[in-house]
Scaffold this motif. Structure first.
Motif, mmCIF file in Angstrom:
data_model
loop_
_atom_site.group_PDB
_atom_site.id
_atom_site.type_symbol
_atom_site.label_atom_id
_atom_site.label_comp_id
_atom_site.label_asym_id
_atom_site.label_seq_id
_atom_site.Cartn_x
_atom_site.Cartn_y
_atom_site.Cartn_z
ATOM 1 N N PHE A 58 23.021 -25.575 11.104
ATOM 2 C CA PHE A 58 22.723 -26.810 11.830
ATOM 3 C C PHE A 58 21.712 -27.661 11.071
ATOM 4 C CE2 PHE A 58 20.437 -29.509 14.771
ATOM 5 C CZ PHE A 58 21.467 -30.088 15.487
ATOM 6 N N LEU A 59 20.665 -27.027 10.556
ATOM 7 C CA LEU A 59 19.612 -27.759 9.861
ATOM 8 C C LEU A 59 20.084 -28.328 8.526
ATOM 9 C CD1 LEU A 59 16.643 -25.423 10.741
ATOM 10 C CD2 LEU A 59 17.015 -27.755 11.572
ATOM 11 N N GLN A 60 21.071 -27.695 7.894
ATOM 12 C CA GLN A 60 21.632 -28.229 6.657
ATOM 13 C C GLN A 60 22.543 -29.425 6.918
ATOM 14 O OE1 GLN A 60 23.557 -24.840 4.887
ATOM 15 N NE2 GLN A 60 21.696 -24.155 3.853
ATOM 16 N N GLU A 61 23.208 -29.424 8.067
ATOM 17 C CA GLU A 61 24.200 -30.449 8.382
ATOM 18 C C GLU A 61 23.664 -31.617 9.200
ATOM 19 O OE1 GLU A 61 27.415 -30.379 7.267
ATOM 20 O OE2 GLU A 61 26.835 -28.599 6.129
ATOM 21 N N ASN A 62 22.482 -31.477 9.796
ATOM 22 C CA ASN A 62 21.943 -32.503 10.697
ATOM 23 C C ASN A 62 20.524 -32.883 10.307
ATOM 24 O OD1 ASN A 62 24.032 -32.633 13.069
ATOM 25 N ND2 ASN A 62 23.790 -30.488 12.540
ATOM 26 N N LYS A 63 20.190 -34.131 10.584
ATOM 27 C CA LYS A 63 18.849 -34.639 10.319
ATOM 28 C C LYS A 63 17.927 -34.205 11.464
ATOM 29 C CE LYS A 63 16.584 -39.065 9.527
ATOM 30 N NZ LYS A 63 16.803 -40.510 9.415
ATOM 31 N N VAL A 64 16.839 -33.508 11.125
ATOM 32 C CA VAL A 64 15.865 -33.069 12.116
ATOM 33 C C VAL A 64 14.481 -33.477 11.623
ATOM 34 C CG1 VAL A 64 14.849 -31.093 13.304
ATOM 35 C CG2 VAL A 64 17.302 -31.125 12.847
ATOM 36 N N LEU A 65 13.756 -34.209 12.461
ATOM 37 C CA LEU A 65 12.424 -34.674 12.105
ATOM 38 C C LEU A 65 11.377 -33.920 12.919
ATOM 39 C CD1 LEU A 65 13.153 -38.503 12.162
ATOM 40 C CD2 LEU A 65 12.989 -37.056 10.158
ATOM 41 N N VAL A 66 10.393 -33.354 12.229
ATOM 42 C CA VAL A 66 9.273 -32.700 12.889
ATOM 43 C C VAL A 66 8.049 -33.550 12.590
ATOM 44 C CG1 VAL A 66 7.849 -30.624 13.038
ATOM 45 C CG2 VAL A 66 10.315 -30.414 12.635
ATOM 46 N N THR B 254 9.451 -21.094 16.564
ATOM 47 C CA THR B 254 10.022 -21.611 15.326
ATOM 48 C C THR B 254 11.046 -22.705 15.654
ATOM 49 O OG1 THR B 254 11.835 -20.017 15.262
ATOM 50 C CG2 THR B 254 9.750 -19.376 14.177
ATOM 51 N N LEU B 255 11.353 -23.482 14.649
ATOM 52 C CA LEU B 255 12.345 -24.542 14.825
ATOM 53 C C LEU B 255 13.691 -23.952 15.235
ATOM 54 C CD1 LEU B 255 13.065 -27.512 14.688
ATOM 55 C CD2 LEU B 255 13.304 -27.295 12.207
ATOM 56 N N GLY B 256 14.054 -22.819 14.663
ATOM 57 C CA GLY B 256 15.297 -22.144 15.048
ATOM 58 C C GLY B 256 15.304 -21.742 16.515
ATOM 59 N N GLN B 257 14.160 -21.259 17.019
ATOM 60 C CA GLN B 257 14.052 -20.890 18.432
ATOM 61 C C GLN B 257 14.182 -22.123 19.318
ATOM 62 O OE1 GLN B 257 10.231 -18.925 18.038
ATOM 63 N NE2 GLN B 257 11.147 -16.934 18.526
ATOM 64 N N LEU B 258 13.583 -23.225 18.886
ATOM 65 C CA LEU B 258 13.690 -24.465 19.669
ATOM 66 C C LEU B 258 15.137 -24.895 19.800
ATOM 67 C CD1 LEU B 258 12.629 -27.037 21.087
ATOM 68 C CD2 LEU B 258 12.568 -28.070 18.811
ATOM 69 N N LEU B 259 15.895 -24.829 18.712
ATOM 70 C CA LEU B 259 17.303 -25.233 18.756
ATOM 71 C C LEU B 259 18.079 -24.414 19.774
ATOM 72 C CD1 LEU B 259 18.015 -25.703 14.942
ATOM 73 C CD2 LEU B 259 17.607 -27.489 16.654
ATOM 74 N N VAL C 251 21.024 -26.521 21.653
ATOM 75 C CA VAL C 251 21.641 -27.254 20.547
ATOM 76 C C VAL C 251 22.578 -26.315 19.799
ATOM 77 C CG1 VAL C 251 21.171 -28.478 18.384
ATOM 78 C CG2 VAL C 251 19.668 -28.800 20.354
ATOM 79 N N ILE C 252 22.194 -25.041 19.697
ATOM 80 C CA ILE C 252 23.027 -24.008 19.093
ATOM 81 C C ILE C 252 23.138 -22.864 20.088
ATOM 82 C CG2 ILE C 252 22.433 -24.614 16.703
ATOM 83 C CD1 ILE C 252 20.415 -22.303 16.717
ATOM 84 N N SER C 253 24.166 -22.027 19.903
ATOM 85 C CA SER C 253 24.353 -20.930 20.857
ATOM 86 C C SER C 253 23.784 -19.604 20.365
ATOM 87 C CB SER C 253 25.835 -20.766 21.196
ATOM 88 O OG SER C 253 26.581 -20.523 20.025
ATOM 89 N N SER C 254 23.543 -19.496 19.054
ATOM 90 C CA SER C 254 22.939 -18.271 18.528
ATOM 91 C C SER C 254 21.986 -18.618 17.394
ATOM 92 C CB SER C 254 24.011 -17.299 18.034
ATOM 93 O OG SER C 254 24.571 -17.765 16.825
ATOM 94 N N GLY C 255 21.032 -17.730 17.167
ATOM 95 C CA GLY C 255 20.045 -17.960 16.121
ATOM 96 C C GLY C 255 20.654 -18.072 14.732
ATOM 97 N N GLY C 256 21.787 -17.413 14.520
ATOM 98 C CA GLY C 256 22.460 -17.456 13.228
ATOM 99 C C GLY C 256 22.987 -18.830 12.863
ATOM 100 N N GLN C 257 23.147 -19.702 13.825
ATOM 101 C CA GLN C 257 23.664 -21.048 13.570
ATOM 102 C C GLN C 257 22.575 -22.024 13.133
ATOM 103 O OE1 GLN C 257 25.377 -21.788 17.416
ATOM 104 N NE2 GLN C 257 27.436 -21.258 16.698
ATOM 105 N N ALA C 258 21.316 -21.625 13.224
ATOM 106 C CA ALA C 258 20.201 -22.526 12.927
ATOM 107 C C ALA C 258 20.242 -23.036 11.492
ATOM 108 C CB ALA C 258 18.869 -21.846 13.215
ATOM 109 N N LYS C 259 20.443 -22.146 10.540
ATOM 110 C CA LYS C 259 20.448 -22.546 9.136
ATOM 111 C C LYS C 259 21.541 -23.589 8.884
ATOM 112 C CE LYS C 259 20.559 -20.624 4.487
ATOM 113 N NZ LYS C 259 20.628 -19.396 3.693
#
Length: 75
Positions: free
Chosen positions: A33-41, A13-18, A23-31
């Motif tokens: 990070f994705l709200q605050e940063n531009k990520v293109l798939v 998943t995108l969260g696992q990739l982060l 890019v993040i230190s825990s899975g809980g930060q994924a949401k």
């Protein structure tokens, strides 16, 4: 320059990739990070931490870098 991520499973998943890419230190930060940063798939904006990434998919994070998913070759 892009970094290859070898997939040991059919997808991640995108969260696992982060987390894998440090890019993040825990899975809980994924949401957050994705709200605050531009990520293109595959050149399309995506904010879903559960987005499945398969071999050949390309993820671009302008502040971090580019990651390309590759299937791990069978031995």
């Amino acid at each position: 320059m892009s970094k290859e991520i070898l997939l040991k499973t059919p997808y991640i998943t995108l969260g696992q990739l982060l987390k894998i890419a440090d890019v993040i230190s825990s899975g809980g930060q994924a949401k957050w990070f994705l709200q605050e940063n531009k990520v293109l798939v595959n050149e399309q904006l995506d904010e879903r931490r559960g987005r499945k990434l398969y071999s050949g998919d390309k993820v671009e994070i302008p502040t971090v870098g580019t990651f390309v998913m590759r299937a791990q070759k069978a031995r």
